[in-house]
Design a protein around this motif. Sequence first.
Motif, PDB file in Angstrom:
ATOM      1  N   ILE A   1      -6.209   1.686  -7.399  1.00 42.69           N
ATOM      2  CA  ILE A   1      -5.785   0.349  -6.972  1.00 42.69           C
ATOM      3  C   ILE A   1      -6.135  -0.677  -8.051  1.00 42.69           C
ATOM      4  CG2 ILE A   1      -6.114  -1.471  -5.255  1.00 42.69           C
ATOM      5  CD1 ILE A   1      -6.787   0.842  -3.250  1.00 42.69           C
TER       6      ILE A   1
ATOM      7  N   GLU B   1       0.832  -1.203   0.000  1.00 43.61           N
ATOM      8  CA  GLU B   1       0.000   0.000   0.000  1.00 43.61           C
ATOM      9  C   GLU B   1       0.871   1.260   0.000  1.00 43.61           C
ATOM     10  OE1 GLU B   1      -3.993   1.630   2.296  1.00 43.61           O
ATOM     11  OE2 GLU B   1      -2.777   0.055   3.213  1.00 43.61           O
TER      12      GLU B   1
ATOM     13  N   LEU C   1      -6.979  -4.278  -0.807  1.00 44.54           N
ATOM     14  CA  LEU C   1      -6.910  -2.822  -0.750  1.00 44.54           C
ATOM     15  C   LEU C   1      -8.182  -2.181  -1.282  1.00 44.54           C
ATOM     16  CD1 LEU C   1      -3.198  -2.297  -1.919  1.00 44.54           C
ATOM     17  CD2 LEU C   1      -4.094  -2.369   0.412  1.00 44.54           C
TER      18      LEU C   1
ATOM     19  N   SER D   1      -3.821  -0.359 -10.904  1.00 42.07           N
ATOM     20  CA  SER D   1      -2.496  -0.899 -10.595  1.00 42.07           C
ATOM     21  C   SER D   1      -2.442  -2.400 -10.840  1.00 42.07           C
ATOM     22  CB  SER D   1      -2.131  -0.582  -9.145  1.00 42.07           C
ATOM     23  OG  SER D   1      -2.068   0.811  -8.937  1.00 42.07           O
TER      24      SER D   1
ATOM     25  N   LEU E   1       2.520   1.722  -3.454  1.00 44.07           N
ATOM     26  CA  LEU E   1       1.604   2.293  -4.431  1.00 44.07           C
ATOM     27  C   LEU E   1       1.500   3.806  -4.293  1.00 44.07           C
ATOM     28  CD1 LEU E   1      -1.416  -0.211  -4.530  1.00 44.07           C
ATOM     29  CD2 LEU E   1       0.123   0.367  -6.409  1.00 44.07           C
TER      30      LEU E   1
ATOM     31  N   ALA F   1      -4.786  -6.596  -4.450  1.00 41.68           N
ATOM     32  CA  ALA F   1      -5.696  -5.588  -5.000  1.00 41.68           C
ATOM     33  C   ALA F   1      -7.072  -5.720  -4.365  1.00 41.68           C
ATOM     34  CB  ALA F   1      -5.786  -5.737  -6.521  1.00 41.68           C
TER      35      ALA F   1
END
Length: 457
Positions: A249, A224, A266, A252, A227, A263
């Motif tokens: 997210i 996290e 998050l 990504s 990112l 993913a």
Amino acid sequence: MRLLTLFFILFWFTTQAQKTFKLSGVIENAEERQLQITLYRNWVAPPEEYTLQLNNENAFYFNTAIDQIAYLDIHYGLSGLLFQIIEPEDDIYLKADGLDFYNSLHPQGKGSAKWVYYLNQRKKFVDEAKPALFEVLVEKPETYLQTVNSLEKEEIEYLEKFKAYFSEDFFRLRRADIIGKANHLRLDYFLDHPPAGSLFDEFELQTIAAGLQSKSFEFGNFIERLLTAHQQKQGLTSSVDPVSEYNFIKYSFESNLINKEIAERLMAAQLSLILDIPDYSSQKGALLKDFSAFNSQKGFDNFLKEKAEFIEMKENGGEAPAFTLSNTSNKYFSLKDFRGDYVLIVFWASWCEPCFEDLDYLPLVESYFRKKADLRIINIAVDTPDDFAEVASKGSYGGLSARVSPNSRLLKQYGISTVPSYVLIDDEGRWVTQDLMAPAIDEGRGLIKQLEAIMIK
């Protein structure tokens, strides 16, 4: 001041093969009369906060149902242990001196090898190494990454010395935490000394399995943070708009920066935050549908769906979730049996001392409204059958008494966040409020006044 025992028991996830985690012990020379415990079942649902009172023998006892490996914090005064991995069927007994809790802590029982390892590991690596690492980063940055690599290697080798005493699940998750923590330290360096290419190129994320990345406290938090740093390096300033963060997210993952499991973790956590913000009401349905189509972990879907339903019920005064329970005489009753009456539901637990303070005043509240208004009281213990039976054998606490297990669906449906906790249902079976004064405050008078304002028109 009266102590409310906080207890985030939002068991939103579908559970199978629930087993009991037990923690008990004694604190000698106890100056503080309570311990604080935080339980992290996963990284999407809220953590569960517990306050355990010491009894007259300075002892404490706690148990809860868990179905998989989890994390636990424990605090006594200013001392404590953070993010310790625990497992189903652990039965830990702790003995400590309140004057030096951390250094005197002596774990025993099933699963205690993990606690012994943590105590030694933290004294060896955390208490001594972390300040030294900061000095290296500031004074000798050219040797910093090598120092981090060496420390990571030492920690893994130290973990391997204990491997024979651990389950494979614990060993793999703890190893992921060690690597995740080391990656945090590496990221500190790259934030001060930005690489020419992508930050993601500086880390070998595939060394940890996708499922472990999502489950690990340290590795998941590192991803996290990575990112966020990637956003900033690419000129994509982190947005304060949670919907934009949710979409980033997902992007990504689609860009192959992160795996699907992390993913999902998050995105689910971000969507949970969005559900709590009234300004995004019009977008919640579409986001829930989008996540459900993307997500492969059913537990996340269940959690978010039930949370959304609970929020809507509270905001709109919807019909309270139906239930049928068995009382202490083994006779069944349902919420619908009390249509025409207001119903005060009290949630409590056998290990919760403040709960008993409240239960003592329930008969007074019940008696007061007997002639003034139709109020029925249901007190529901969140307990094991044995613990509930022991308490029930000592007498009644007013109203109907019943029990639910700690992983009961009823707790999810009613969004219980504290024990003792209260819910008022109106005479048409609709949700009124959870914001009620504890009976023990002002010997029940405050709650009586509050209920009168609602019920007597």
